[in-house]
Design a protein around this motif. Structure first.
Motif, short mmCIF file in Angstrom:
data_model
loop_
_atom_site.label_atom_id
_atom_site.label_comp_id
_atom_site.label_asym_id
_atom_site.label_seq_id
_atom_site.Cartn_x
_atom_site.Cartn_y
_atom_site.Cartn_z
N MET A 1 -22.11 28.32 -34.34
CA MET A 1 -23.17 28.75 -33.42
C MET A 1 -22.64 29.80 -32.47
SD MET A 1 -25.01 25.21 -32.18
CE MET A 1 -25.45 23.91 -33.33
N THR A 2 -23.57 30.59 -31.92
CA THR A 2 -23.23 31.45 -30.81
C THR A 2 -23.21 30.62 -29.53
OG1 THR A 2 -25.53 31.99 -30.27
CG2 THR A 2 -24.42 33.38 -31.93
N LEU B 1 -26.94 22.01 -25.75
CA LEU B 1 -26.31 21.19 -24.71
C LEU B 1 -27.08 21.18 -23.40
CD1 LEU B 1 -22.56 22.25 -25.21
CD2 LEU B 1 -23.75 20.30 -26.22
N SER B 2 -28.19 21.93 -23.35
CA SER B 2 -28.92 22.12 -22.08
C SER B 2 -27.97 22.65 -21.01
CB SER B 2 -29.58 20.81 -21.62
OG SER B 2 -30.50 20.35 -22.58
N ALA B 3 -27.19 23.66 -21.38
CA ALA B 3 -26.16 24.20 -20.51
C ALA B 3 -26.44 25.68 -20.23
CB ALA B 3 -24.79 24.04 -21.15
N ASP B 4 -25.70 26.22 -19.28
CA ASP B 4 -25.83 27.62 -18.92
C ASP B 4 -25.14 28.49 -19.98
OD1 ASP B 4 -26.27 29.78 -16.71
OD2 ASP B 4 -24.15 29.97 -17.28
N PRO B 5 -25.79 29.51 -20.51
CA PRO B 5 -25.18 30.32 -21.58
C PRO B 5 -23.88 31.02 -21.17
CG PRO B 5 -27.55 30.66 -21.52
CD PRO B 5 -27.20 29.86 -20.30
N ARG B 6 -23.85 31.63 -19.98
CA ARG B 6 -22.63 32.32 -19.55
C ARG B 6 -21.47 31.34 -19.41
NH1 ARG B 6 -20.62 32.65 -14.41
NH2 ARG B 6 -18.99 34.23 -14.08
N ALA B 7 -21.72 30.20 -18.77
CA ALA B 7 -20.67 29.21 -18.58
C ALA B 7 -20.22 28.66 -19.93
CB ALA B 7 -21.16 28.09 -17.68
N THR B 8 -21.16 28.45 -20.85
CA THR B 8 -20.81 27.95 -22.17
C THR B 8 -19.92 28.94 -22.91
OG1 THR B 8 -22.89 26.72 -22.29
CG2 THR B 8 -21.75 27.14 -24.37
N ALA B 9 -20.23 30.21 -22.82
CA ALA B 9 -19.41 31.24 -23.48
C ALA B 9 -17.99 31.25 -22.94
CB ALA B 9 -20.06 32.61 -23.31
N ILE B 10 -17.85 31.12 -21.64
CA ILE B 10 -16.51 31.11 -21.04
C ILE B 10 -15.72 29.89 -21.52
CG2 ILE B 10 -15.28 30.83 -18.85
CD1 ILE B 10 -17.47 32.60 -17.58
N LEU B 11 -16.37 28.73 -21.57
CA LEU B 11 -15.70 27.52 -22.06
C LEU B 11 -15.29 27.68 -23.52
CD1 LEU B 11 -14.86 24.54 -21.65
CD2 LEU B 11 -17.16 23.90 -22.41
#
Length: 331
Positions: free
Chosen positions: A40-41, A49-59
């Motif tokens: 996945m992207t 995950l119902s998460a923030d996209p920017r924060a998810t990308a950093i993780l």
């Protein structure tokens, strides 16, 4: 010989919270399970995950840098070996323990305050909630105990008992190992009522339901089930003060049959309290997580067991961490 520290050594050690924080956050959020199903992207996974996209990308980028993920173009995937350890779909995953360590990490962050006040950390509920935290703790103990239980039990052979009571037995990992070591014996597992269904499932999967009684209760306040000739106290004494342990040993003494035996599996420190190293660090874990827990020396255990009415106190096995064994007999 004393270690000679350099500035780089100190800074490298102080930064170790960073990879631990990345890994435990990913486990708590269950990042790996959906990525095992398909790459996945970051935006797609954030939606799952119902998460923030920017924060998810950093993780995800940090997980990739740590070799927990692979990244091709903008899609992330999980390698097979990592999925076996960190995806829910794997029967051998260690997610419960990693998630439990996430809660430990939150408490350790409060260590300066704990040292100053002498009171354990007040971190509130974990991200996943009380029930999930309990399941992760019990599951985590099963994760680290299951691979070693048979070998540790072998240290106390020859084993002769008719009925073992496993006090604070959790998922039943050690009860199962004891019953398999003595095929004609029976067992009683005693733990908090909320833990009993977890243990029941484990015994059913092991095919041992007909050989075990599951009893809910609190070993701090409730009388222990009577009639066993062996009491197994596996990794519970470190949660207690010495006074609490003496009270517990006294209740075990009362519950055991005449000439019954108690076996304690736990960290055993040397007289300096600085070795084993894992035990010294675990004492800090008890400091931040419990009101009065700690790690104790063999001499302290022997004194407390004798005060409770036990004799023939023997250090059967000295381990580098949690699997030291002490045996004593009721007199």
């Amino acid at each position: 010989m004393a270690k000679r520290w350099t500035a780089q050594d100190v800074l490298d050690l102080a930064r170790l919270y960073q990879p631990a924080g990345v890994l435990t956050a990913a486990a708590v959020l269950d990042v790996f399970s959906p990525l095992l199903a398909k790459p996945m992207t970051a935006e797609e996974l954030a939606g799952r995950l119902s998460a923030d996209p920017r924060a998810t990308a950093i993780l995800l980028d940090a997980l990739t840098a740590l070799k927990f993920l692979s990244k091709q173009d903008e899609e992330y995937s999980v390698p097979e070996d990592v999925a076996g350890l960190l995806a829910e779909q794997s029967a051998d995953n260690v997610l419960p323990m990693v998630r439990h360590l996430a809660n430990c990490l939150r408490r350790w962050a409060e260590l300066p305050k704990v040292i100053q006040t002498g009171k354990c950390a007040e971190t509130g509920l974990g991200f996943r909630g009380t029930d999930a935290d309990r399941a992760d703790f019990i599951g985590g103990m099963n994760t680290i105990s299951r691979p070693v239980a048979t070998g540790v039990i072998d240290k106390i052979r020859p084993l002769k008992f008719r009925h073992v009571v496993d006090v604070g037995g959790g998922a039943g990992t050690w009860t199962i190992a004891l019953l398999r070591a003595v095929p004609r014996a029976r067992a009683t597992l005693f733990d908090l009522p909320a833990v009993i269904p977890i243990a029941g499932q484990q015994f059913a999967e092991a095919g041992l339901t007909d050989r075990v009684n599951l009893v809910g209760g609190d070993y701090y306040t409730d009388a222990l089930p009577e009639g066993a000739d062996l009491a197994w106290l596996g990794a519970i004494c470190h949660q207690n003060s010495r006074r609490q342990n003496r009270d517990l040993f006294t209740r075990v003494h009362t519950a055991l049959t005449d000439d019954g035996v108690i076996v304690i599996r736990d960290v055993i420190m040397d007289s300096s309290r600085t070795s084993p190293e894992a035990g010294a660090l675990f004492a800090v874990n008890m400091l931040v997580a419990t009101e009065a827990g700690g790690t104790y020396t063999f001499d302290e255990y022997r004194e407390d067991l004798r005060e409770a009415g036990f004799d023939e106190v023997i250090l059967v096995h000295q381990d580098e961490f949690m699997n030291s064994l002490i045996r004593a007999r009721k007199t």
